[in-house]
Design a protein around this motif. Structure first.
Motif, PDB file in Angstrom:
ATOM      1  N   GLU A 215       2.051   6.935   3.839  1.00  0.00           N
ATOM      2  CA  GLU A 215       1.296   7.785   4.764  1.00  0.00           C
ATOM      3  C   GLU A 215       0.152   8.457   3.925  1.00  0.00           C
ATOM      4  N   ALA A 216       0.477   8.944   2.816  1.00  0.00           N
ATOM      5  CA  ALA A 216      -0.265   9.785   1.998  1.00  0.00           C
ATOM      6  C   ALA A 216      -1.548   8.933   1.568  1.00  0.00           C
ATOM      7  N   ILE A 217      -1.193   7.728   1.296  1.00  0.00           N
ATOM      8  CA  ILE A 217      -2.064   6.903   0.758  1.00  0.00           C
ATOM      9  C   ILE A 217      -2.865   6.307   2.031  1.00  0.00           C
ATOM     10  N   HIS A 218      -2.254   6.021   2.908  1.00  0.00           N
ATOM     11  CA  HIS A 218      -3.158   5.446   4.057  1.00  0.00           C
ATOM     12  C   HIS A 218      -4.299   6.644   4.590  1.00  0.00           C
ATOM     13  N   ALA A 219      -3.836   7.939   4.456  1.00  0.00           N
ATOM     14  CA  ALA A 219      -4.652   8.972   5.075  1.00  0.00           C
ATOM     15  C   ALA A 219      -5.762   9.071   4.088  1.00  0.00           C
ATOM     16  N   ILE A 220      -5.648   8.713   2.764  1.00  0.00           N
ATOM     17  CA  ILE A 220      -6.826   8.796   1.825  1.00  0.00           C
ATOM     18  C   ILE A 220      -7.829   7.558   1.982  1.00  0.00           C
ATOM     19  N   ALA A 221      -7.193   6.358   2.291  1.00  0.00           N
ATOM     20  CA  ALA A 221      -7.820   5.276   2.197  1.00  0.00           C
ATOM     21  C   ALA A 221      -8.772   5.231   3.662  1.00  0.00           C
ATOM     22  N   THR A 222      -8.118   5.501   4.738  1.00  0.00           N
ATOM     23  CA  THR A 222      -8.896   5.477   5.947  1.00  0.00           C
ATOM     24  C   THR A 222      -9.816   6.594   5.971  1.00  0.00           C
ATOM     25  N   SER A 223      -9.784   7.601   5.105  1.00  0.00           N
ATOM     26  CA  SER A 223     -11.196   8.790   5.249  1.00  0.00           C
ATOM     27  C   SER A 223     -12.246   8.131   4.491  1.00  0.00           C
ATOM     28  N   VAL A 224     -12.228   7.118   3.921  1.00  0.00           N
ATOM     29  CA  VAL A 224     -13.426   6.383   3.140  1.00  0.00           C
ATOM     30  C   VAL A 224     -14.472   5.784   4.303  1.00  0.00           C
ATOM     31  N   PRO A 225     -15.548   6.259   4.533  1.00  0.00           N
ATOM     32  CA  PRO A 225     -16.364   5.653   5.544  1.00  0.00           C
ATOM     33  C   PRO A 225     -16.378   3.929   5.142  1.00  0.00           C
ATOM     34  N   GLY A 226     -16.616   3.269   6.263  1.00  0.00           N
ATOM     35  CA  GLY A 226     -16.550   1.791   6.256  1.00  0.00           C
ATOM     36  C   GLY A 226     -14.916   1.040   6.323  1.00  0.00           C
ATOM     37  N   VAL A 227     -13.900   2.004   6.090  1.00  0.00           N
ATOM     38  CA  VAL A 227     -12.561   1.403   6.050  1.00  0.00           C
ATOM     39  C   VAL A 227     -11.953   1.365   7.513  1.00  0.00           C
ATOM     40  N   ILE A 228     -11.795   0.162   7.929  1.00  0.00           N
ATOM     41  CA  ILE A 228     -11.255  -0.132   9.452  1.00  0.00           C
ATOM     42  C   ILE A 228     -10.026   0.017   9.424  1.00  0.00           C
ATOM     43  N   ASN A 229      -9.224  -0.436   8.623  1.00  0.00           N
ATOM     44  CA  ASN A 229      -7.818  -0.654   8.815  1.00  0.00           C
ATOM     45  C   ASN A 229      -7.200  -0.557   7.299  1.00  0.00           C
ATOM     46  N   CYS A 230      -5.864  -0.253   7.147  1.00  0.00           N
ATOM     47  CA  CYS A 230      -5.058   0.020   5.796  1.00  0.00           C
ATOM     48  C   CYS A 230      -3.794  -0.427   5.904  1.00  0.00           C
ATOM     49  N   HIS A 231      -3.175  -1.364   5.547  1.00  0.00           N
ATOM     50  CA  HIS A 231      -1.859  -1.654   5.922  1.00  0.00           C
ATOM     51  C   HIS A 231      -1.050  -2.367   4.749  1.00  0.00           C
ATOM     52  N   ASP A 232       0.326  -2.522   4.768  1.00  0.00           N
ATOM     53  CA  ASP A 232       0.962  -3.013   3.904  1.00  0.00           C
ATOM     54  C   ASP A 232       1.009  -2.555   2.640  1.00  0.00           C
ATOM     55  N   ILE A 233       1.122  -1.018   2.566  1.00  0.00           N
ATOM     56  CA  ILE A 233       0.839  -0.327   1.317  1.00  0.00           C
ATOM     57  C   ILE A 233       2.009  -0.195   0.486  1.00  0.00           C
ATOM     58  N   ALA A 234       2.349  -0.372  -0.623  1.00  0.00           N
ATOM     59  CA  ALA A 234       3.326  -0.206  -1.484  1.00  0.00           C
ATOM     60  C   ALA A 234       2.994   0.616  -2.886  1.00  0.00           C
ATOM     61  N   SER A 235       3.686   1.068  -3.439  1.00  0.00           N
ATOM     62  CA  SER A 235       3.691   1.947  -4.639  1.00  0.00           C
ATOM     63  C   SER A 235       4.980   2.106  -5.417  1.00  0.00           C
ATOM     64  N   ARG A 236       4.767   2.007  -6.658  1.00  0.00           N
ATOM     65  CA  ARG A 236       6.096   2.258  -7.511  1.00  0.00           C
ATOM     66  C   ARG A 236       5.425   3.039  -8.872  1.00  0.00           C
ATOM     67  N   GLY A 237       6.587   3.399  -9.568  1.00  0.00           N
ATOM     68  CA  GLY A 237       6.026   4.083 -11.150  1.00  0.00           C
ATOM     69  C   GLY A 237       6.555   5.441 -10.876  1.00  0.00           C
ATOM     70  N   VAL A 238       6.046   6.185 -11.833  1.00  0.00           N
ATOM     71  CA  VAL A 238       6.201   7.606 -11.813  1.00  0.00           C
ATOM     72  C   VAL A 238       5.122   8.478 -11.653  1.00  0.00           C
ATOM     73  N   LEU A 239       5.031   9.518 -10.632  1.00  0.00           N
ATOM     74  CA  LEU A 239       3.779  10.160 -10.302  1.00  0.00           C
ATOM     75  C   LEU A 239       3.595  11.222 -11.519  1.00  0.00           C
ATOM     76  N   GLY A 240       2.460  11.019 -11.914  1.00  0.00           N
ATOM     77  CA  GLY A 240       1.921  11.948 -12.989  1.00  0.00           C
ATOM     78  C   GLY A 240       2.274  11.196 -14.557  1.00  0.00           C
ATOM     79  N   ARG A 241       2.718   9.996 -14.416  1.00  0.00           N
ATOM     80  CA  ARG A 241       2.894   9.342 -15.598  1.00  0.00           C
ATOM     81  C   ARG A 241       2.381   8.058 -15.510  1.00  0.00           C
ATOM     82  N   GLN A 242       2.549   7.055 -14.436  1.00  0.00           N
ATOM     83  CA  GLN A 242       1.805   5.775 -14.473  1.00  0.00           C
ATOM     84  C   GLN A 242       2.534   5.403 -12.859  1.00  0.00           C
ATOM     85  N   VAL A 243       1.305   5.228 -12.103  1.00  0.00           N
ATOM     86  CA  VAL A 243       1.760   4.803 -10.713  1.00  0.00           C
ATOM     87  C   VAL A 243       1.083   3.593 -10.335  1.00  0.00           C
ATOM     88  N   PHE A 244       1.616   2.274  -9.712  1.00  0.00           N
ATOM     89  CA  PHE A 244       1.018   1.341  -9.556  1.00  0.00           C
ATOM     90  C   PHE A 244       0.818   1.108  -7.824  1.00  0.00           C
TER      91      PHE A 244
END
Length: 300
Positions: A215-244
């Motif tokens: 939800e946090a990633i979705h909020a940032i992505a959809t706040s960009v002008p021109g973005v209509i839809n953002c879905h199937d979001i996935a993340s892994r790794g360690v925040l502050g160390r390396q995230v994918f």
């Protein structure tokens, strides 16, 4: 963008290895002088401190965040594997402490002889252990190194072991021989808890648990002008160390160049918030629009 902390990690591990070897030798000598089973067991426990430092140096050498042909996502998990090795060492130390205490209860042993000078030497050992634990934890938190933080927890368990042993030997000095073995049981529980904490902290990394709420990633992505839809979001790794981060994006763009510019802005904002991060965005046509932000949890 990747963040390489290996030089700082190696420096700390080399310093603490030398200190742990000194502590181990001092405990073994005093344990041999006094005939204290608990102190000899504590010296054996300190062997794992030195072994952990060596393990950490090996893991750090192979845990480069830079990708290569064989490891396109970098080598961070080598460091997590090293931390799990520390958890295994803690489990072994716990077993050894319990085994020594039970054997002494069942079979007895030679009375322990302790002197004030022996106790002062143990206080020196305690001071070194406390310094090592706080030094490793401080640097580990600063450079985001799970293996330093894990090793600091292990060293802190050694601090509690040494405190218990000193307490028992003071009791022996006052005539209570049984304290030397009875205090081994709560020490074993402390060692076990440290191992469990290390295991709990590093398993999510190894099993690719979610690093950032979609939800946090979705909020940032959809706040960009021109973005209509953002879905199937996935993340892994360690925040502050390396995230994918991976996501599917639908943008309002008449050509590929405009679509690319919009996705670059999404990447910039995500990097600004979650760096260091590597982002993979799959741009789709409007007919692929979906309200599924991320993947559903498995049915229980």
């Amino acid at each position: 963008m990747t963040y390489d902390n290996r030089a700082a990690v190696r420096k700390v591990l080399i310093i603490t290895l030398l200190l742990n070897l000194f502590v181990m030798g001092l405990k073994a000598v005093v344990g041999y002088w006094t005939g204290s089973l608990s102190l000899l067991a504590d010296a054996l426990h300190s062997v794992t401190d030195s072994a952990n430092n060596v393990l950490g140096l090996v893991a750090s050498k192979f845990s480069s965040p830079q990708p290569d042909r064989e490891h396109p996502y970098g080598h961070h998990k080598f460091e997590a594997v090293g931390a799990l090795g520390i958890a295994a060492f803690l489990g072994i130390a716990c077993f050894e402490i319990l085994q020594g205490a039970i054997e002494r209860i069942l079979k007895g042993g030679v009375p322990v002889k302790i002197s004030p000078s022996d106790l002062w030497l143990l206080l020196l050992v305690l001071g070194i252990n406390i310094f090592v634990a706080f030094y490793e934890r401080s640097v580990g938190q600063r450079v985001h190194s799970p293996i330093l933080i894990a090793d600091a927890k292990h060293t802190m368990s050694d601090v509690w072991v040494t405190i218990s042993v000193i307490g028992g030997l003071i009791g022996v000095w006052l005539g209570y021989q049984w304290l030397d073995m009875v205090l081994a049981f709560p020490v074993a529980l402390l060692v076990f808890w440290s191992g469990w904490s290390v295991l709990k902290d590093n398993l999510p990394w190894l099993v690719d648990e979610m690093a950032i709420a979609p939800e946090a990633i979705h909020a940032i992505a959809t706040s960009v002008p021109g973005v209509i839809n953002c879905h199937d979001i996935a993340s892994r790794g360690v925040l502050g160390r390396q995230v994918f981060i991976e996501m599917h994006l639908i943008v309002d763009a008449p050509d590929v160049e405009t679509a690319h510019r919009i996705t670059e802005e999404v990447e910039r904002r995500l990097a600004e918030r979650f760096n260091p991060v590597r982002i993979s965005i799959h741009v789709e046509p409007p007919t692929y629009k979906s309200e599924r932000i991320s993947f559903e949890s498995e049915a229980k």
